[in-house]
Write an enzyme that holds these catalytic residues in place. Structure first.
Site, PDB file in Angstrom:
ATOM      1  N   HIS A  64      -4.517  -9.932   8.340  1.00  0.00           N
ATOM      2  CA  HIS A  64      -3.260 -10.432   8.897  1.00  0.00           C
ATOM      3  C   HIS A  64      -3.131 -10.350  10.602  1.00  0.00           C
ATOM      4  O   HIS A  64      -2.726 -10.998  11.192  1.00  0.00           O
ATOM      5  CB  HIS A  64      -2.326  -9.347   8.255  1.00  0.00           C
ATOM      6  CG  HIS A  64      -2.060  -9.517   6.659  1.00  0.00           C
ATOM      7  ND1 HIS A  64      -2.291  -8.221   6.109  1.00  0.00           N
ATOM      8  CD2 HIS A  64      -1.696 -10.551   5.929  1.00  0.00           C
ATOM      9  CE1 HIS A  64      -1.898  -8.803   4.590  1.00  0.00           C
ATOM     10  NE2 HIS A  64      -1.601  -9.830   4.627  1.00  0.00           N
ATOM     11  N   LYS A 111       8.149  -7.864  -7.646  1.00  0.00           N
ATOM     12  CA  LYS A 111       6.549  -7.159  -7.697  1.00  0.00           C
ATOM     13  C   LYS A 111       6.903  -5.743  -7.375  1.00  0.00           C
ATOM     14  O   LYS A 111       8.162  -5.428  -6.905  1.00  0.00           O
ATOM     15  CB  LYS A 111       6.375  -7.632  -6.215  1.00  0.00           C
ATOM     16  CG  LYS A 111       5.567  -9.216  -6.744  1.00  0.00           C
ATOM     17  CD  LYS A 111       4.610  -9.380  -5.302  1.00  0.00           C
ATOM     18  CE  LYS A 111       4.076 -10.985  -5.763  1.00  0.00           C
ATOM     19  NZ  LYS A 111       3.044 -11.290  -4.466  1.00  0.00           N
ATOM     20  N   ARG A 137      -7.721 -18.029   3.894  1.00  0.00           N
ATOM     21  CA  ARG A 137      -8.806 -17.397   3.799  1.00  0.00           C
ATOM     22  C   ARG A 137     -10.001 -18.235   3.263  1.00  0.00           C
ATOM     23  O   ARG A 137     -11.140 -17.993   3.690  1.00  0.00           O
ATOM     24  CB  ARG A 137      -8.755 -16.094   2.901  1.00  0.00           C
ATOM     25  CG  ARG A 137      -7.946 -14.736   3.583  1.00  0.00           C
ATOM     26  CD  ARG A 137      -7.902 -13.744   2.515  1.00  0.00           C
ATOM     27  NE  ARG A 137      -7.180 -14.449   1.269  1.00  0.00           N
ATOM     28  CZ  ARG A 137      -6.501 -13.927   0.615  1.00  0.00           C
ATOM     29  NH1 ARG A 137      -6.408 -12.378   0.603  1.00  0.00           N
ATOM     30  NH2 ARG A 137      -5.701 -14.179  -0.497  1.00  0.00           N
ATOM     31  N   SER A 172      -4.855  -7.543   0.823  1.00  0.00           N
ATOM     32  CA  SER A 172      -4.152  -6.263   0.489  1.00  0.00           C
ATOM     33  C   SER A 172      -4.362  -5.731  -0.871  1.00  0.00           C
ATOM     34  O   SER A 172      -4.668  -4.551  -1.068  1.00  0.00           O
ATOM     35  CB  SER A 172      -2.605  -6.494   0.694  1.00  0.00           C
ATOM     36  OG  SER A 172      -2.325  -6.689   2.244  1.00  0.00           O
TER      37      SER A 172
END
Length: 165
Positions: A18, A42, A91, A129
């Site tokens: 990040h 979540k 990514r 994460s």
């Protein structure tokens, strides 16, 4: 006129990947708003307030960063902030399909919204994460994946001691 980007995400927790996107995005944008999505579906490890503190500490040396949280649709948040773009990191190829769908729906909901994609530097391309949380849960050292204060916060959450170097 100042060029502003919103970098949305859950940042649970912030990683070096990040931070790579933030630092490299600052070469294109004058100000970056790190916008933490509050997603009621979540169950994050860190509260919104904790994530804000972790990001602020990680970016304290970056005067062009602002950290906020929002709930609801990103396009509604963007109408309030009126940025020039959404900043997103990629990514791998696998991220692209999902991110393209999100960018397309955002654009459909608000034609003024542009998404700016940055490829994560190779050295951080494998970091997520969720991966960081998983390896810390089993006691692994993540000092190369997250800033020290984030690793300490993770270890505290999982009631783990800090590893010896």
């Amino acid at each position: 006129m100042m060029k502003v980007a919103v970098y949305p995400g859950s940042f649970d927790p912030i990683t070096y990947g990040h931070l790579d996107i933030i630092q490299r995005g600052s070469k294109v944008f004058d100000k970056i708003i790190v916008a933490i999505l509050v997603n009621s579906s979540k169950k994050p490890l860190f509260t919104v307030e904790e994530r804000i503190r972790l990001i602020e500490e990680a970016t304290v040396h970056m005067p062009y960063i602002e950290v906020e949280s929002f709930d609801g649709l990103l396009v509604d948040y963007l109408r309030k902030k009126n940025p020039h773009a959404i900043l997103r990191g990629l990514r791998a190829i696998s991220d692209f399909e999902y991110e393209l769908q999100v960018a397309s729906i955002n654009r459909k909901l608000n034609e003024k919204v542009e998404t700016f994609f940055l490829m994560t530097s190779n050295e951080y391309s494998f970091i997520s994460s969720s991966m960081v949380k998983e390896v810390v849960r089993y006691g692994a050292n993540v000092k190369d994946l997250v800033p020290e204060h984030v690793e300490l916060a993770l270890r505290k959450k999982f009631n783990l001691e800090c590893p010896a170097d």
